[in-house]
Design a protein around this motif. Structure first.
Motif, PDB file in Angstrom:
ATOM      1  N   ALA A  42      49.250  46.537  41.957  1.00  0.00           N
ATOM      2  CA  ALA A  42      48.665  45.517  42.767  1.00  0.00           C
ATOM      3  C   ALA A  42      47.736  45.983  43.895  1.00  0.00           C
ATOM      4  CB  ALA A  42      49.994  44.592  43.277  1.00  0.00           C
ATOM      5  N   ASP A  43      47.906  47.104  44.345  1.00  0.00           N
ATOM      6  CA  ASP A  43      47.111  47.561  45.354  1.00  0.00           C
ATOM      7  C   ASP A  43      45.981  48.279  44.893  1.00  0.00           C
ATOM      8  OD1 ASP A  43      48.925  46.676  47.076  1.00  0.00           O
ATOM      9  OD2 ASP A  43      49.969  48.466  47.497  1.00  0.00           O
ATOM     10  N   ILE A  44      45.750  48.507  43.628  1.00  0.00           N
ATOM     11  CA  ILE A  44      44.785  49.095  43.065  1.00  0.00           C
ATOM     12  C   ILE A  44      43.735  48.347  42.536  1.00  0.00           C
ATOM     13  CG2 ILE A  44      43.881  51.151  41.423  1.00  0.00           C
ATOM     14  CD1 ILE A  44      46.767  52.464  41.900  1.00  0.00           C
ATOM     15  N   LYS A  45      42.415  48.342  42.792  1.00  0.00           N
ATOM     16  CA  LYS A  45      41.585  47.381  42.192  1.00  0.00           C
ATOM     17  C   LYS A  45      41.067  47.659  40.831  1.00  0.00           C
ATOM     18  CE  LYS A  45      40.785  45.063  46.038  1.00  0.00           C
ATOM     19  NZ  LYS A  45      41.024  43.738  46.260  1.00  0.00           N
ATOM     20  N   SER A  46      41.030  46.871  40.063  1.00  0.00           N
ATOM     21  CA  SER A  46      40.536  47.102  38.698  1.00  0.00           C
ATOM     22  C   SER A  46      39.066  46.566  38.426  1.00  0.00           C
ATOM     23  CB  SER A  46      41.367  46.172  37.660  1.00  0.00           C
ATOM     24  OG  SER A  46      41.115  44.793  37.882  1.00  0.00           O
ATOM     25  N   ASP A  47      38.523  46.789  37.184  1.00  0.00           N
ATOM     26  CA  ASP A  47      37.189  46.666  36.792  1.00  0.00           C
ATOM     27  C   ASP A  47      36.825  45.166  37.148  1.00  0.00           C
ATOM     28  OD1 ASP A  47      36.190  49.090  36.252  1.00  0.00           O
ATOM     29  OD2 ASP A  47      35.876  48.628  34.354  1.00  0.00           O
ATOM     30  N   SER A  48      37.697  44.195  36.894  1.00  0.00           N
ATOM     31  CA  SER A  48      37.636  42.774  36.984  1.00  0.00           C
ATOM     32  C   SER A  48      37.473  42.340  38.287  1.00  0.00           C
ATOM     33  CB  SER A  48      38.506  41.825  36.256  1.00  0.00           C
ATOM     34  OG  SER A  48      39.917  42.372  36.894  1.00  0.00           O
ATOM     35  N   GLU A  49      38.438  42.852  39.055  1.00  0.00           N
ATOM     36  CA  GLU A  49      38.392  42.659  40.720  1.00  0.00           C
ATOM     37  C   GLU A  49      37.113  43.102  41.270  1.00  0.00           C
ATOM     38  OE1 GLU A  49      42.944  42.482  41.745  1.00  0.00           O
ATOM     39  OE2 GLU A  49      42.253  44.300  40.873  1.00  0.00           O
ATOM     40  N   LEU A  98      27.914  43.357  32.819  1.00  0.00           N
ATOM     41  CA  LEU A  98      29.262  44.194  32.694  1.00  0.00           C
ATOM     42  C   LEU A  98      30.175  43.166  32.637  1.00  0.00           C
ATOM     43  CD1 LEU A  98      28.864  47.016  35.266  1.00  0.00           C
ATOM     44  CD2 LEU A  98      29.060  46.971  32.995  1.00  0.00           C
ATOM     45  N   ALA A  99      30.353  42.105  33.308  1.00  0.00           N
ATOM     46  CA  ALA A  99      31.615  41.164  32.949  1.00  0.00           C
ATOM     47  C   ALA A  99      31.633  40.663  31.613  1.00  0.00           C
ATOM     48  CB  ALA A  99      31.710  40.212  34.114  1.00  0.00           C
ATOM     49  N   LYS A 100      30.385  40.261  31.255  1.00  0.00           N
ATOM     50  CA  LYS A 100      30.232  39.767  29.774  1.00  0.00           C
ATOM     51  C   LYS A 100      30.836  40.605  28.987  1.00  0.00           C
ATOM     52  CE  LYS A 100      27.222  36.976  26.711  1.00  0.00           C
ATOM     53  NZ  LYS A 100      26.111  36.470  26.779  1.00  0.00           N
ATOM     54  N   GLU A 101      30.337  41.950  28.969  1.00  0.00           N
ATOM     55  CA  GLU A 101      30.415  42.838  27.824  1.00  0.00           C
ATOM     56  C   GLU A 101      32.118  43.236  28.077  1.00  0.00           C
ATOM     57  OE1 GLU A 101      28.460  46.444  29.092  1.00  0.00           O
ATOM     58  OE2 GLU A 101      26.526  45.670  28.602  1.00  0.00           O
ATOM     59  N   LYS A 102      32.813  42.970  29.053  1.00  0.00           N
ATOM     60  CA  LYS A 102      34.187  43.156  29.145  1.00  0.00           C
ATOM     61  C   LYS A 102      34.928  41.936  28.946  1.00  0.00           C
ATOM     62  CE  LYS A 102      33.478  47.083  32.392  1.00  0.00           C
ATOM     63  NZ  LYS A 102      34.167  48.130  31.636  1.00  0.00           N
ATOM     64  N   ASP A 103      34.308  40.952  28.442  1.00  0.00           N
ATOM     65  CA  ASP A 103      35.205  39.587  28.199  1.00  0.00           C
ATOM     66  C   ASP A 103      35.705  39.043  29.379  1.00  0.00           C
ATOM     67  OD1 ASP A 103      35.037  37.441  26.423  1.00  0.00           O
ATOM     68  OD2 ASP A 103      37.141  38.179  26.100  1.00  0.00           O
ATOM     69  N   LEU A 104      34.946  39.151  30.391  1.00  0.00           N
ATOM     70  CA  LEU A 104      35.770  38.732  31.967  1.00  0.00           C
ATOM     71  C   LEU A 104      34.869  37.381  32.531  1.00  0.00           C
ATOM     72  CD1 LEU A 104      36.100  42.208  33.751  1.00  0.00           C
ATOM     73  CD2 LEU A 104      37.509  40.898  32.644  1.00  0.00           C
TER      74      LEU A 104
END
Length: 186
Positions: A42-49, A98-104
């Motif tokens: 929860a403390d680690i940011k992901s690509d989506s965040e 990038l978000a679209k490519e990752k379906d975000l």
């Protein structure tokens, strides 16, 4: 490796206790890397965040520039602001792709915060729309954006894809460059 993870059942919910902190299992995932370090996911940011942070950052910058540009009388400052606007739009577009490519799905920034920014900028420039004051306002906004990005980047550990990390660094470099340019007007 010396940290011990206790997994217990408390009130029918599973929790982890690590270094004296309690983490509900549903909200936090724990992982152990090769050197036996424990990370609370929860403390680690992901690509989506991170993409959300980049998108939010660029949209607040675009909003600020759009709000301050009509109040700016200095031609050199107007040129700089227009250049910034174009570059923030480019980064925002890259984040959206990038978000679209990752379906975000990226959410638009909070409209209430945008309205508050607008009123703050309008009141501030009504009192003083000098080149130095506008540079000071834009420097403050740029520093806030840089700080948020650096915090998110540091929180990400090695959890980001190369594309997202590169985009974040591109935005950071751009904002740091603008901060230096604005300082010349102070």
């Amino acid at each position: 490796a010396q940290d011990i993870i206790y997994h217990t059942r408390v009130f029918l919910s599973s929790v982890f206790v690590l270094r004296g902190r309690i983490f509900p299992e549903k909200e936090h995932k724990l992982t152990v890397n090769q050197s036996a370090e424990v990370f609370i996911m929860a403390d680690i940011k992901s690509d989506s965040e991170m993409l959300a942070e980049i998108y939010r950052n660029t949209h607040y910058a675009l909003q600020s520039i759009s709000d301050v540009l009509p109040e700016t009388e200095d031609e050199k400052m107007q040129e700089l602001l227009k250049k910034m606007h174009d570059e923030y739009e480019l980064i925002s577009g890259k984040a959206a792709l990038l978000a679209k490519e990752k379906d975000l799905e990226l959410k638009e920034p909070n409209p209430l915060k945008k309205a508050m920014m607008w009123s703050s900028i309008k009141m501030s420039t009504f009192k003083d729309n000098s080149r130095g004051h506008i540079a000071e306002m834009m420097t403050q906004g740029t520093v806030m954006g840089t700080t948020a990005l650096l915090r998110s980047l540091n929180d990400s550990k090695d959890n980001l894809s190369d594309e997202v990390r590169s985009l974040c660094k591109e935005l950071l470099h751009m904002e740091e460059s603008y901060e230096e340019q604005f300082k010349k007007y102070l």
